[in-house]
Design a protein around this motif. Structure first.
Motif, PDB file in Angstrom:
ATOM      1  N   PHE A   1       0.836  -1.202   0.000  1.00  0.00           N
ATOM      2  CA  PHE A   1       0.000   0.000   0.000  1.00  0.00           C
ATOM      3  C   PHE A   1       0.872   1.253   0.000  1.00  0.00           C
ATOM      4  N   ILE A   2       1.946   1.248   0.800  1.00  0.00           N
ATOM      5  CA  ILE A   2       2.842   2.405   0.827  1.00  0.00           C
ATOM      6  C   ILE A   2       3.482   2.607  -0.535  1.00  0.00           C
ATOM      7  N   LYS A   3       3.904   1.505  -1.157  1.00  0.00           N
ATOM      8  CA  LYS A   3       4.551   1.604  -2.464  1.00  0.00           C
ATOM      9  C   LYS A   3       3.612   2.172  -3.510  1.00  0.00           C
ATOM     10  N   GLU A   4       2.354   1.717  -3.508  1.00  0.00           N
ATOM     11  CA  GLU A   4       1.410   2.113  -4.549  1.00  0.00           C
ATOM     12  C   GLU A   4       0.803   3.501  -4.302  1.00  0.00           C
ATOM     13  N   ASN A   5       0.785   3.965  -3.059  1.00  0.00           N
ATOM     14  CA  ASN A   5       0.072   5.217  -2.741  1.00  0.00           C
ATOM     15  C   ASN A   5       0.987   6.299  -2.192  1.00  0.00           C
ATOM     16  N   GLU A   6       2.299   6.136  -2.371  1.00  0.00           N
ATOM     17  CA  GLU A   6       3.252   7.111  -1.827  1.00  0.00           C
ATOM     18  C   GLU A   6       3.010   8.509  -2.385  1.00  0.00           C
ATOM     19  N   GLN A   7       2.924   8.622  -3.705  1.00  0.00           N
ATOM     20  CA  GLN A   7       2.743   9.939  -4.310  1.00  0.00           C
ATOM     21  C   GLN A   7       1.386  10.525  -3.977  1.00  0.00           C
ATOM     22  N   SER A   8       0.349   9.690  -3.941  1.00  0.00           N
ATOM     23  CA  SER A   8      -0.987  10.184  -3.581  1.00  0.00           C
ATOM     24  C   SER A   8      -0.989  10.748  -2.170  1.00  0.00           C
ATOM     25  N   ALA A   9      -0.271  10.096  -1.245  1.00  0.00           N
ATOM     26  CA  ALA A   9      -0.199  10.593   0.134  1.00  0.00           C
ATOM     27  C   ALA A   9       0.483  11.952   0.187  1.00  0.00           C
ATOM     28  N   VAL A  10       1.570  12.109  -0.568  1.00  0.00           N
ATOM     29  CA  VAL A  10       2.279  13.395  -0.606  1.00  0.00           C
ATOM     30  C   VAL A  10       1.374  14.489  -1.167  1.00  0.00           C
ATOM     31  N   ASP A  11       0.644  14.183  -2.233  1.00  0.00           N
ATOM     32  CA  ASP A  11      -0.260  15.163  -2.841  1.00  0.00           C
ATOM     33  C   ASP A  11      -1.358  15.581  -1.867  1.00  0.00           C
ATOM     34  N   LEU A  12      -1.910  14.626  -1.139  1.00  0.00           N
ATOM     35  CA  LEU A  12      -2.956  14.950  -0.169  1.00  0.00           C
ATOM     36  C   LEU A  12      -2.419  15.798   0.975  1.00  0.00           C
ATOM     37  N   GLN A  13      -1.186  15.517   1.408  1.00  0.00           N
ATOM     38  CA  GLN A  13      -0.577  16.339   2.462  1.00  0.00           C
ATOM     39  C   GLN A  13      -0.452  17.793   2.015  1.00  0.00           C
ATOM     40  N   GLN A  14       0.037  17.984   0.796  1.00  0.00           N
ATOM     41  CA  GLN A  14       0.196  19.347   0.277  1.00  0.00           C
ATOM     42  C   GLN A  14      -1.147  20.045   0.136  1.00  0.00           C
ATOM     43  N   LYS A  15      -2.137  19.308  -0.352  1.00  0.00           N
ATOM     44  CA  LYS A  15      -3.473  19.879  -0.510  1.00  0.00           C
ATOM     45  C   LYS A  15      -4.059  20.264   0.839  1.00  0.00           C
ATOM     46  N   TYR A  16      -3.842  19.427   1.865  1.00  0.00           N
ATOM     47  CA  TYR A  16      -4.378  19.710   3.197  1.00  0.00           C
ATOM     48  C   TYR A  16      -3.672  20.923   3.816  1.00  0.00           C
ATOM     49  N   ARG A  17      -2.355  21.030   3.606  1.00  0.00           N
ATOM     50  CA  ARG A  17      -1.635  22.195   4.139  1.00  0.00           C
ATOM     51  C   ARG A  17      -2.161  23.490   3.521  1.00  0.00           C
ATOM     52  N   LYS A  18      -2.405  23.469   2.209  1.00  0.00           N
ATOM     53  CA  LYS A  18      -2.954  24.662   1.551  1.00  0.00           C
ATOM     54  C   LYS A  18      -4.328  25.007   2.119  1.00  0.00           C
ATOM     55  N   TYR A  19      -5.137  23.967   2.390  1.00  0.00           N
ATOM     56  CA  TYR A  19      -6.464  24.203   2.955  1.00  0.00           C
ATOM     57  C   TYR A  19      -6.368  24.840   4.332  1.00  0.00           C
ATOM     58  N   VAL A  20      -5.448  24.331   5.172  1.00  0.00           N
ATOM     59  CA  VAL A  20      -5.284  24.876   6.521  1.00  0.00           C
ATOM     60  C   VAL A  20      -4.815  26.323   6.457  1.00  0.00           C
ATOM     61  N   LEU A  21      -3.815  26.598   5.620  1.00  0.00           N
ATOM     62  CA  LEU A  21      -3.312  27.960   5.483  1.00  0.00           C
ATOM     63  C   LEU A  21      -4.392  28.901   4.967  1.00  0.00           C
ATOM     64  N   SER A  22      -5.191  28.437   4.005  1.00  0.00           N
ATOM     65  CA  SER A  22      -6.272  29.263   3.470  1.00  0.00           C
ATOM     66  C   SER A  22      -7.319  29.550   4.538  1.00  0.00           C
ATOM     67  N   THR A  23      -7.635  28.541   5.354  1.00  0.00           N
ATOM     68  CA  THR A  23      -8.612  28.732   6.432  1.00  0.00           C
ATOM     69  C   THR A  23      -8.113  29.746   7.449  1.00  0.00           C
ATOM     70  N   ILE A  24      -6.835  29.635   7.835  1.00  0.00           N
ATOM     71  CA  ILE A  24      -6.262  30.580   8.804  1.00  0.00           C
ATOM     72  C   ILE A  24      -6.240  31.992   8.224  1.00  0.00           C
ATOM     73  N   TYR A  25      -5.863  32.096   6.955  1.00  0.00           N
ATOM     74  CA  TYR A  25      -5.799  33.407   6.311  1.00  0.00           C
ATOM     75  C   TYR A  25      -7.178  34.075   6.266  1.00  0.00           C
ATOM     76  N   ASN A  26      -8.206  33.303   5.874  1.00  0.00           N
ATOM     77  CA  ASN A  26      -9.551  33.863   5.798  1.00  0.00           C
ATOM     78  C   ASN A  26     -10.070  34.239   7.179  1.00  0.00           C
ATOM     79  N   TYR A  27      -9.721  33.465   8.189  1.00  0.00           N
ATOM     80  CA  TYR A  27     -10.141  33.793   9.555  1.00  0.00           C
ATOM     81  C   TYR A  27      -9.498  35.103  10.026  1.00  0.00           C
ATOM     82  N   CYS A  28      -8.213  35.262   9.717  1.00  0.00           N
ATOM     83  CA  CYS A  28      -7.524  36.497  10.106  1.00  0.00           C
ATOM     84  C   CYS A  28      -8.133  37.711   9.411  1.00  0.00           C
ATOM     85  N   LEU A  29      -8.540  37.538   8.163  1.00  0.00           N
ATOM     86  CA  LEU A  29      -9.179  38.643   7.450  1.00  0.00           C
ATOM     87  C   LEU A  29     -10.507  39.025   8.097  1.00  0.00           C
ATOM     88  N   ARG A  30     -11.255  38.013   8.582  1.00  0.00           N
ATOM     89  CA  ARG A  30     -12.571  38.305   9.174  1.00  0.00           C
ATOM     90  C   ARG A  30     -12.431  39.020  10.515  1.00  0.00           C
TER      91      ARG A  30
END
Length: 434
Positions: free
Chosen positions: A403-432
């Protein structure tokens, strides 16, 4: 695809209600996740850990559970996979009162069932012969049918002119179908529903206001007066039950002041188990009474010992999996500290024994990946939205490696996507708030 197009076309002509009745007659095959949820009471009743005094039945249940899991996980196309047609046998414990002494005597009952092509039929048969409730099966079927009807009735149907349909009706006209569908009006709109129910909603709001005020007052008192960090609800209870639970907790604290020291600065989680969670929070089962809570609080010191040993086990697991980051799941249910410790120890033991198994071809280091360990028997190894590789402790080693071998890149992509989501949420909260 042709059959569905014909069904949709005919449905548009015969009317919405008749079409929905036709949909309700379509056979429903629940997913493997739903089937596992239905079988959970049965799995609890035959779990090998319950038969440590009976080595023979324990071994039989382990093998049968493995076969049953492969059968449930098989795709709909495979119709039960290689396990189809096999007979599985389980031992269950039953207690009967002795007519003379009045004491309960343990007896082992044998349950046997054939793994048929229809998985739902097999599950129903397994629950029936085990004398377990069939309500969960009926609810899943009804839920799937309701979703199918809702999706077909709420979504507007549009026909592409000239789209071929398989029909033998010589008078069939695609344009007539399109005109009928285009002028079709929904049975109920949001505006009509609000107009019909607004008075009922206002009445319920007035009736529940005293309850909400009492709950808010007691919640604030527990946090401020008793220095409780937070109170979290990981159960489906409503306001009345939640208020009753907080009152029982307050009575327990007044009756046993030592509880204050245990709860000070910690989160209290009302969920499905009592004890100390793997994050160090105090967990109280919402289905138990305060006496059982008191027993759980008395054993907190023992749970804290496991809590202190968990970081070392996580480091051992990380080293066995190429320095992978071992994280803890962020969504309920949260395991208790002893259970989480033994899940880690179990997986570490299996990885240590598999030194002869060659690792898959991966990067020299896996420190860029994150793994979360679960202990539930019904869980599958999956990728979470945060990019964590969720691994049940009972997973075979070769399954984890593949599973690690087959989904390594997908896991990395999801991590990056989640970090962007968290940063976007924090940024929008600070603006409000700025």
């Amino acid at each position: 695809m042709g059959k569905w197009r014909t069904l949709l076309a005919v449905g548009a002509r015969i009317g919405r209600k008749t079409f929905q009745r036709s949909l309700s007659q379509i056979p429903v095959e629940p997913s493997a996740v739903n089937l596992q949820a239905i079988l959970r009471p049965f799995i609890f009743s035959v779990h090998p850990d319950l038969f440590y005094q009976h080595p023979g039945p324990k071994k039989v249940n382990e093998a049968s559970l493995k076969t049953l899991n492969e059968y449930i996980q098989s795709s709909d196309v495979s119709g039960g996979g290689p396990s189809r047609g096999q007979h599985v046998q389980f031992y269950q414990r039953h207690y009967q009162s002795d007519s003379i002494s009045g004491l309960k005597k343990e007896e082992l009952k044998v349950v046997q069932v054939k793994l048929e092509e229809d998985r739902l039929k097999t599950v129903r048969r397994l629950l029936k012969v085990s004398q377990l409730s069939l309500d969960a099966v009926d609810k899943v079927i009804e839920s799937h049918r309701s979703q199918s009807e809702g999706q077909m009735s709420d979504r507007p149907i549009k026909w592409m002119h000239g789209q071929p349909f398989s029909t033998t009706d010589k008078n069939f006209s695609h344009r007539d179908v399109w005109e009928e569908v285009r002028h079709m009006k929904p049975d109920i709109t949001l505006h009509r529903w609000i107009s019909t129910n607004i008075n009922k909603v206002r009445q319920l709001e007035m009736e529940s206001r005293p309850l909400l005020e009492s709950y808010s007052s007691l919640y604030g008192e527990l946090k401020s007066r008793y220095n409780v960090n937070d109170i979290i609800w990981n159960c489906g209870w409503r306001g009345t039950h939640r208020l009753a639970s907080l009152k029982n907790l307050q009575l327990l604290i007044n009756r046993k002041p030592v509880c204050l020291q245990l709860m000070a600065g910690k989160k209290i989680i009302f969920g499905t188990a009592s004890g100390v969670s793997f994050n160090g929070d105090i967990a109280l089962c919402s289905d138990e009474v305060s006496v059982q809570w008191e027993k759980a609080l008395d054993s907190i010191e023992n749970s804290i010992k496991y809590l202190k040993l968990i970081p070392e086990k996580e480091r051992q697991l990380s080293s066995l999996l190429g320095d992978i980051q071992v994280v803890r799941r962020k969504t309920p249910p949260f395991p208790m500290a002893p259970a989480y410790y033994y899940s880690l120890a179990n997986l570490i033991g299996k990885l240590g024994m598999s030194r002869t198994v060659s690792r898959p071809t991966l990067l020299p280091s896996l420190e860029h990946l994150q793994v979360a360990i679960t202990g539930s028997m019904g869980d599958e190894i999956t990728l979470t939205p945060e990019g964590h590789i969720s691994v049940p402790s009972h997973s075979p080693v070769w399954v984890i490696y593949n599973f690690i071998k087959e989904n390594e890149q997908s896991a990395v992509d999801l991590q990056q996507k989640y970090r962007k989501y968290v940063l976007s949420t924090i940024y929008n909260y600070c603006l409000r708030v700025s």
